[in-house]
Design a protein around this motif. Structure first.
Motif, PDB file in Angstrom:
ATOM      1  N   LYS A 183       0.853  -1.185   0.000  1.00  0.00           N
ATOM      2  CA  LYS A 183       0.000   0.000   0.000  1.00  0.00           C
ATOM      3  C   LYS A 183       0.890   1.237   0.000  1.00  0.00           C
ATOM      4  O   LYS A 183       1.795   1.358   0.824  1.00  0.00           O
ATOM      5  CB  LYS A 183      -0.886   0.007   1.250  1.00  0.00           C
ATOM      6  CG  LYS A 183      -1.813   1.202   1.353  1.00  0.00           C
ATOM      7  CD  LYS A 183      -2.617   1.160   2.661  1.00  0.00           C
ATOM      8  CE  LYS A 183      -3.674   2.208   2.770  1.00  0.00           C
ATOM      9  NZ  LYS A 183      -3.295   3.560   2.539  1.00  0.00           N
ATOM     10  N   LEU A 184       0.652   2.140  -0.944  1.00  0.00           N
ATOM     11  CA  LEU A 184       1.372   3.410  -0.975  1.00  0.00           C
ATOM     12  C   LEU A 184       0.948   4.214   0.248  1.00  0.00           C
ATOM     13  O   LEU A 184      -0.246   4.446   0.471  1.00  0.00           O
ATOM     14  CB  LEU A 184       1.028   4.176  -2.260  1.00  0.00           C
ATOM     15  CG  LEU A 184       1.702   5.534  -2.402  1.00  0.00           C
ATOM     16  CD1 LEU A 184       3.182   5.360  -2.720  1.00  0.00           C
ATOM     17  CD2 LEU A 184       1.017   6.339  -3.500  1.00  0.00           C
ATOM     18  N   HIS A 188       0.991   7.612   2.648  1.00  0.00           N
ATOM     19  CA  HIS A 188       1.154   9.064   2.701  1.00  0.00           C
ATOM     20  C   HIS A 188       1.606   9.433   4.109  1.00  0.00           C
ATOM     21  O   HIS A 188       1.482   8.647   5.051  1.00  0.00           O
ATOM     22  CB  HIS A 188      -0.157   9.750   2.325  1.00  0.00           C
ATOM     23  CG  HIS A 188      -0.557   9.466   0.909  1.00  0.00           C
ATOM     24  ND1 HIS A 188      -0.146  10.233  -0.156  1.00  0.00           N
ATOM     25  CD2 HIS A 188      -1.287   8.451   0.378  1.00  0.00           C
ATOM     26  CE1 HIS A 188      -0.616   9.721  -1.277  1.00  0.00           C
ATOM     27  NE2 HIS A 188      -1.313   8.643  -0.981  1.00  0.00           N
ATOM     28  N   ARG A 224       8.861  -2.092   1.401  1.00  0.00           N
ATOM     29  CA  ARG A 224       9.098  -1.712   0.010  1.00  0.00           C
ATOM     30  C   ARG A 224       8.000  -2.310  -0.862  1.00  0.00           C
ATOM     31  O   ARG A 224       7.353  -3.274  -0.469  1.00  0.00           O
ATOM     32  CB  ARG A 224      10.457  -2.246  -0.436  1.00  0.00           C
ATOM     33  CG  ARG A 224      11.611  -1.674   0.365  1.00  0.00           C
ATOM     34  CD  ARG A 224      12.946  -2.362   0.001  1.00  0.00           C
ATOM     35  NE  ARG A 224      13.990  -1.883   0.881  1.00  0.00           N
ATOM     36  CZ  ARG A 224      14.319  -2.465   2.038  1.00  0.00           C
ATOM     37  NH1 ARG A 224      13.704  -3.577   2.424  1.00  0.00           N
ATOM     38  NH2 ARG A 224      15.255  -1.959   2.793  1.00  0.00           N
ATOM     39  N   THR A 225       7.859  -1.752  -2.048  1.00  0.00           N
ATOM     40  CA  THR A 225       6.942  -2.363  -3.003  1.00  0.00           C
ATOM     41  C   THR A 225       7.475  -3.760  -3.320  1.00  0.00           C
ATOM     42  O   THR A 225       8.663  -4.037  -3.114  1.00  0.00           O
ATOM     43  CB  THR A 225       6.879  -1.554  -4.318  1.00  0.00           C
ATOM     44  OG1 THR A 225       8.188  -1.572  -4.916  1.00  0.00           O
ATOM     45  CG2 THR A 225       6.412  -0.130  -4.108  1.00  0.00           C
ATOM     46  N   ASN A 246       7.563   2.059   0.455  1.00  0.00           N
ATOM     47  CA  ASN A 246       6.543   2.467  -0.507  1.00  0.00           C
ATOM     48  C   ASN A 246       5.804   3.704   0.016  1.00  0.00           C
ATOM     49  O   ASN A 246       4.740   3.598   0.617  1.00  0.00           O
ATOM     50  CB  ASN A 246       5.567   1.312  -0.755  1.00  0.00           C
ATOM     51  CG  ASN A 246       4.628   1.584  -1.902  1.00  0.00           C
ATOM     52  OD1 ASN A 246       4.788   2.541  -2.647  1.00  0.00           O
ATOM     53  ND2 ASN A 246       3.625   0.734  -2.056  1.00  0.00           N
ATOM     54  N   PHE A 247       6.422   4.859  -0.207  1.00  0.00           N
ATOM     55  CA  PHE A 247       5.882   6.125   0.273  1.00  0.00           C
ATOM     56  C   PHE A 247       5.483   7.016  -0.893  1.00  0.00           C
ATOM     57  O   PHE A 247       6.021   6.902  -1.994  1.00  0.00           O
ATOM     58  CB  PHE A 247       6.914   6.864   1.123  1.00  0.00           C
ATOM     59  CG  PHE A 247       7.287   6.172   2.419  1.00  0.00           C
ATOM     60  CD1 PHE A 247       6.423   5.305   3.066  1.00  0.00           C
ATOM     61  CD2 PHE A 247       8.521   6.407   2.990  1.00  0.00           C
ATOM     62  CE1 PHE A 247       6.774   4.684   4.258  1.00  0.00           C
ATOM     63  CE2 PHE A 247       8.882   5.800   4.188  1.00  0.00           C
ATOM     64  CZ  PHE A 247       8.012   4.933   4.821  1.00  0.00           C
ATOM     65  N   ALA A 248       4.559   7.928  -0.626  1.00  0.00           N
ATOM     66  CA  ALA A 248       4.093   8.893  -1.629  1.00  0.00           C
ATOM     67  C   ALA A 248       5.260   9.746  -2.131  1.00  0.00           C
ATOM     68  O   ALA A 248       6.300   9.855  -1.475  1.00  0.00           O
ATOM     69  CB  ALA A 248       3.007   9.778  -1.014  1.00  0.00           C
TER      70      ALA A 248
END
Length: 179
Positions: free
Chosen positions: A27-28, A30, A48-49, A115-117
């Motif tokens: 999940k990305l 925010h 991480r993705t 996995n960050f915005a």
């Protein structure tokens, strides 16, 4: 601002409904979600993705063919300590005599971020020969403020069970930058 020098307790894992079933990196996230995760100590949710994790695993696999270990590579890459080639294995390593005795630290972008915005930057503060302190983290955050348009910041040290690199003390500092 959240600073967790010792990281959350191992038994502090809580699975709030908002993050129930969230697998690390899928999940990305925010900044408000990242801050909530860190504040609640549910660091297991950060990751991480799948593609990023596969790249990290491939990197580690290649690294272990060339280096004695991750610690040696980090000492070279982040602290610019010259490696030696082991005569028996031909692998690169940092000899203990090559490591300066004084405390050293370095702040850099995470080579394999979570996995960050897009408006979130993930830094790692590495420290050699001394344990990281709250003052070290605050100094690094001030440095980030002077070099970036920082909107928000959160930091943490992973509990031992989540550390992929245990040999060198390090903290994660995550900033949200203004657009």
């Amino acid at each position: 601002m959240t600073n967790m020098v010792n990281g959350p307790k191992v038994d502090s894992y809580v699975d709030p409904p908002k993050f129930k079933g969230v697998h690390p990196g899928k999940k990305l996230l925010h900044f408000p979600e990242i801050k909530e995760i860190v504040d609640k100590g549910i660091l297991d949710v950060l990751g991480r993705t799948p593609k990023g994790q596969a790249e990290y695993r491939a990197f580690r696999e290649k690294l272990y063919k060339e280096w004695f270990g991750m610690q040696d590579y980090i000492l070279f890459k982040k602290f610019d300590i010259k490696p030696s080639r082991d005569q028996k294995t031909s692998k690169l390593r940092i000899l203990p005599s090559s490591v300066p005795e004084k405390a050293m630290s370095t702040l850099c972008l995470n080579d394999f971020p979570y996995n960050f915005a897009a408006d979130v930057k993930h830094f790692v503060l590495w420290k050699l020969n001394e344990a990281l302190t709250q003052a070290d983290i605050e100094k690094a955050i001030q440095e980030l403020h002077s070099n970036n348009k920082v909107k928000n910041v959160v930091s943490f040290i992973n509990p031992v069970r989540l550390r992929s690199i245990r040999e060198i003390d390090h903290a994660h500092i995550i900033i949200q930058v203004q657009n």
